[in-house]
Design an enzyme around this catalytic site. Sequence first.
Site, PDB file in Angstrom:
ATOM      1  CB  ALA A  55      -0.969  -0.023   1.189  1.00  0.00           C
ATOM      2  CG  ASP A 241      -3.027  -3.657   1.237  1.00  0.00           C
ATOM      3  OD1 ASP A 241      -2.451  -3.284   0.207  1.00  0.00           O
ATOM      4  OD2 ASP A 241      -2.672  -4.658   1.877  1.00  0.00           O
ATOM      5  CG  ASN A 251      -2.587  -7.314   5.475  1.00  0.00           C
ATOM      6  OD1 ASN A 251      -1.979  -6.461   4.833  1.00  0.00           O
ATOM      7  ND2 ASN A 251      -1.981  -8.389   5.941  1.00  0.00           N
ATOM      8  CE  LYS A 252      -1.880  -9.694  -0.866  1.00  0.00           C
ATOM      9  NZ  LYS A 252      -2.345  -9.283  -2.207  1.00  0.00           N
TER      10      LYS A 252
END
EC number: 5.3.1.23
Length: 364
Positions: A55, A241, A251-252
């Site tokens: 990010a 992110d 997030n991922k």
Amino acid sequence: MKIDGRPYRTIFPEPGGDAVCVIDQTRLPFAFEIRRLTTAEEAAEAIRTMVVRGAPLIGVTAAYGLALGLRRDPSDAGLERIAAMLAATRPTAVNLRWALERLSGILRPLPPDTRAPQAFAEAGRIAEEDVANCRAIGEHGARLIAQTAAKGRRVNVLTHCNAGWLATVDWGTALAPIYVAHDAGVPVHVFVDETRPRNQGAALTAFELNAHGVPHTVVADNAGGHLMQHGGVDLCIVGSDRTTSTGDVCNKIGTYLKALAAFDNGVPFYAALPVSTIDWTLTDGVAGIPIEERDGREVTHLTGRTEDGGFATIQVVSPGSPVANPAFDVTPARLVTGLITERGVAEATEEGLLRLYPERRKAA
């Protein structure tokens, strides 16, 4: 950070501003290559294809991309067109929008012929701020690691995806506390989730930790819960992110499952992020954060190095099977022990964040 003893940043402008150079992360860990970006379109493609990712880094790349584009078309229409093109590359990470809005707000009142140099200068300031913020995140997070180490044994940290210096301009977010602690002599070991489908943990985080000399072990994505059940993990630190004003962490994909396992086993779960990752306009991450759906080929195929030193892409999924590939998930704030920011560690609540960022109280 250093590669073979030489300091690098993930992104840096060439003298004179003819190009911006980035590390091609699609080639890691087996090849270290620098790619030149000379147009806004090339910057957008680098973000879209994950030549650059993370990010904070894609925010800085978008800022430089806007500057590159304004060299060719500094008009009002050009400014809006280029910013919109870059903003559309990846929808989830809020840093991208934040950087473009910051630049656009500065550039709109300026005469067109002054916009490109001003954009380059502001992109440089954003990059320097990112480095300073990530270093500060490292200092604050390292104290958490040191407190755990005070119990007299090695600290085992589990991380997911890559939130190291490759995801930022330098230092990283989730890995910055690990680097600072390691450099201070704190005994720390990292369990690195492989992070399917793009294997960013196995490829990028392991590459970083190996280069820095940090002890680590790559584990399958599904191993984290088992490790926690058996006392193998002292704390989890991940990146973000987009984080809402109430502490929900996007997030991922797979982060939510790690947070659930950590919560069930009493393992502290932290997210590390700079202020540019906080979306102050959102209160519900599950309902409000757009989740990028990426090409299913990332799931069905794997690319790696063959035994003879070449590279090959192979199919690993049954032909004809439908594939879904959401790139991110949202971890509710109730599962997050704290948010490690450049100003300190906040509770994952609206009030916790506002205590660190009191200037947001009027805007919140």
